[in-house]
Write a protein that holds these residues in place. Sequence first.
Motif, mmCIF file in Angstrom:
data_model
loop_
_atom_site.group_PDB
_atom_site.id
_atom_site.type_symbol
_atom_site.label_atom_id
_atom_site.label_comp_id
_atom_site.label_asym_id
_atom_site.label_seq_id
_atom_site.Cartn_x
_atom_site.Cartn_y
_atom_site.Cartn_z
ATOM 1 N N LEU A 22 0.830 -1.215 0.000
ATOM 2 C CA LEU A 22 0.000 0.000 0.000
ATOM 3 C C LEU A 22 0.863 1.264 0.000
ATOM 4 N N GLN A 23 2.016 1.221 0.677
ATOM 5 C CA GLN A 23 2.937 2.367 0.652
ATOM 6 C C GLN A 23 3.482 2.572 -0.765
ATOM 7 N N ALA A 24 3.838 1.476 -1.429
ATOM 8 C CA ALA A 24 4.365 1.578 -2.797
ATOM 9 C C ALA A 24 3.288 2.107 -3.738
ATOM 10 N N LEU A 25 2.059 1.665 -3.575
ATOM 11 C CA LEU A 25 0.962 2.164 -4.419
ATOM 12 C C LEU A 25 0.708 3.647 -4.173
ATOM 13 N N ALA A 26 0.875 4.098 -2.927
ATOM 14 C CA ALA A 26 0.668 5.518 -2.609
ATOM 15 C C ALA A 26 1.689 6.402 -3.319
ATOM 16 N N GLU A 27 2.842 5.834 -3.699
ATOM 17 C CA GLU A 27 3.853 6.604 -4.417
ATOM 18 C C GLU A 27 3.500 6.807 -5.894
ATOM 19 N N PRO A 62 -4.195 7.085 -3.106
ATOM 20 C CA PRO A 62 -4.638 5.938 -2.304
ATOM 21 C C PRO A 62 -6.141 5.646 -2.444
ATOM 22 N N ALA A 63 -6.922 6.632 -2.788
ATOM 23 C CA ALA A 63 -8.362 6.408 -2.975
ATOM 24 C C ALA A 63 -8.643 5.526 -4.187
ATOM 25 N N SER A 64 -7.674 5.422 -5.122
ATOM 26 C CA SER A 64 -7.874 4.594 -6.313
ATOM 27 C C SER A 64 -7.550 3.127 -6.068
ATOM 28 N N VAL A 65 -7.082 2.805 -4.855
ATOM 29 C CA VAL A 65 -6.729 1.431 -4.510
ATOM 30 C C VAL A 65 -7.850 0.842 -3.658
ATOM 31 N N GLY A 66 -8.360 -0.295 -4.102
ATOM 32 C CA GLY A 66 -9.435 -0.962 -3.370
ATOM 33 C C GLY A 66 -8.906 -2.003 -2.401
ATOM 34 N N GLU A 67 -9.758 -2.946 -2.093
ATOM 35 C CA GLU A 67 -9.417 -3.991 -1.134
ATOM 36 C C GLU A 67 -8.465 -5.012 -1.751
ATOM 37 N N LEU A 68 -7.804 -5.760 -0.868
ATOM 38 C CA LEU A 68 -6.912 -6.833 -1.304
ATOM 39 C C LEU A 68 -7.770 -7.961 -1.868
ATOM 40 N N VAL A 69 -7.561 -8.276 -3.148
ATOM 41 C CA VAL A 69 -8.377 -9.274 -3.828
ATOM 42 C C VAL A 69 -7.784 -10.660 -3.668
ATOM 43 N N GLU A 70 -6.480 -10.796 -3.884
ATOM 44 C CA GLU A 70 -5.840 -12.095 -3.742
ATOM 45 C C GLU A 70 -4.343 -11.946 -3.539
ATOM 46 N N VAL A 71 -3.738 -13.018 -3.063
ATOM 47 C CA VAL A 71 -2.291 -13.101 -2.898
ATOM 48 C C VAL A 71 -1.835 -14.293 -3.720
ATOM 49 N N ILE A 72 -0.903 -14.044 -4.643
ATOM 50 C CA ILE A 72 -0.412 -15.106 -5.528
ATOM 51 C C ILE A 72 1.033 -15.396 -5.167
ATOM 52 N N GLU A 73 1.299 -16.659 -4.844
ATOM 53 C CA GLU A 73 2.663 -17.080 -4.527
ATOM 54 C C GLU A 73 3.339 -17.453 -5.839
ATOM 55 N N ALA A 126 13.805 -7.593 5.796
ATOM 56 C CA ALA A 126 12.394 -7.195 5.769
ATOM 57 C C ALA A 126 11.859 -7.334 4.346
ATOM 58 N N PRO A 127 10.555 -7.532 4.179
ATOM 59 C CA PRO A 127 9.990 -7.630 2.827
ATOM 60 C C PRO A 127 10.241 -6.342 2.044
ATOM 61 N N THR A 128 10.383 -6.471 0.747
ATOM 62 C CA THR A 128 10.631 -5.319 -0.115
ATOM 63 C C THR A 128 9.780 -5.434 -1.379
ATOM 64 N N VAL A 129 9.584 -4.307 -2.061
ATOM 65 C CA VAL A 129 8.755 -4.255 -3.271
ATOM 66 C C VAL A 129 9.633 -4.428 -4.499
ATOM 67 N N LEU A 130 9.205 -5.321 -5.402
ATOM 68 C CA LEU A 130 9.914 -5.509 -6.667
ATOM 69 C C LEU A 130 9.341 -4.603 -7.750
ATOM 70 N N GLU A 131 8.006 -4.626 -7.913
ATOM 71 C CA GLU A 131 7.382 -3.759 -8.922
ATOM 72 C C GLU A 131 5.921 -3.528 -8.593
ATOM 73 N N VAL A 132 5.396 -2.432 -9.179
ATOM 74 C CA VAL A 132 3.994 -2.056 -9.029
ATOM 75 C C VAL A 132 3.448 -1.856 -10.426
ATOM 76 N N GLU A 133 2.274 -2.459 -10.693
ATOM 77 C CA GLU A 133 1.703 -2.304 -12.030
ATOM 78 C C GLU A 133 0.190 -2.375 -11.979
ATOM 79 N N LEU A 134 -0.422 -1.780 -12.975
ATOM 80 C CA LEU A 134 -1.872 -1.809 -13.141
ATOM 81 C C LEU A 134 -2.161 -2.721 -14.322
ATOM 82 N N LEU A 135 -2.857 -3.831 -14.059
ATOM 83 C CA LEU A 135 -3.091 -4.839 -15.092
ATOM 84 C C LEU A 135 -4.593 -5.073 -15.276
#
Length: 196
Positions: free
Chosen positions: A13-18, A22-33, A66-75
């Motif tokens: 959520l912090q990465a998406l805020a960049e 933040p209002a354009s981000v909805g709920e967590l839909v799924e987690v894919i391993e 600690a966990p880190t972000v690799l990439e953010v994308e809108l698909l």
Amino acid sequence: MTALQDDRAAIALQALAEVTDPASVGELVEVIEGEPGVRDLVFACRLPGYVGWRWTVSTTQVADAAPTVLEVELLPGEGALVAPPWVPWAERLAEYRRTHPDEAGPEDEDLDDEDEDEDDELEESDPDALEIDGVEFEDAVDDDETDDDETDDDAADEERTDEDAADEDDTAADTAGEGAPQDEDAAWHDEGGRRS
């Protein structure tokens, strides 16, 4: 959701805020391993015009870090890029007229008649004339401008003739002096590098 998923969701959520509001981000839909240690967190998108699209944040955690972000994308999600069903024009027009009753009516027919009258007036007027806001302009070029253009063309032709004559003189001088060295260095090169 586990504590690790909570940590990853927070950094996602912090990465998406960049990159977006933040209002354009909805709920967590799924987690894919994906690969070992890599997780894609998929959030709903609330941007207008992006129905069915998803924000995807790829995260990873290596060893004890600690966990880190690799990439953010809108698909696009399932069916997001599919056009809506086709509706015939007559049905769309009927729906428009039902929802906009004040805009369609007999007044529109009167406007069409006025447009036809204006078209007739234009056809009857001088075809070479242009009229803007009641002021008529002729499509002819001013005679002074035409004379200036001709004078410029004549001057350019004279310059070209003078340049051609100078080039011919240079060429004649070059051919007349063939075989005769023009200076001491040229003579040295002509003799194979030997000075006489």
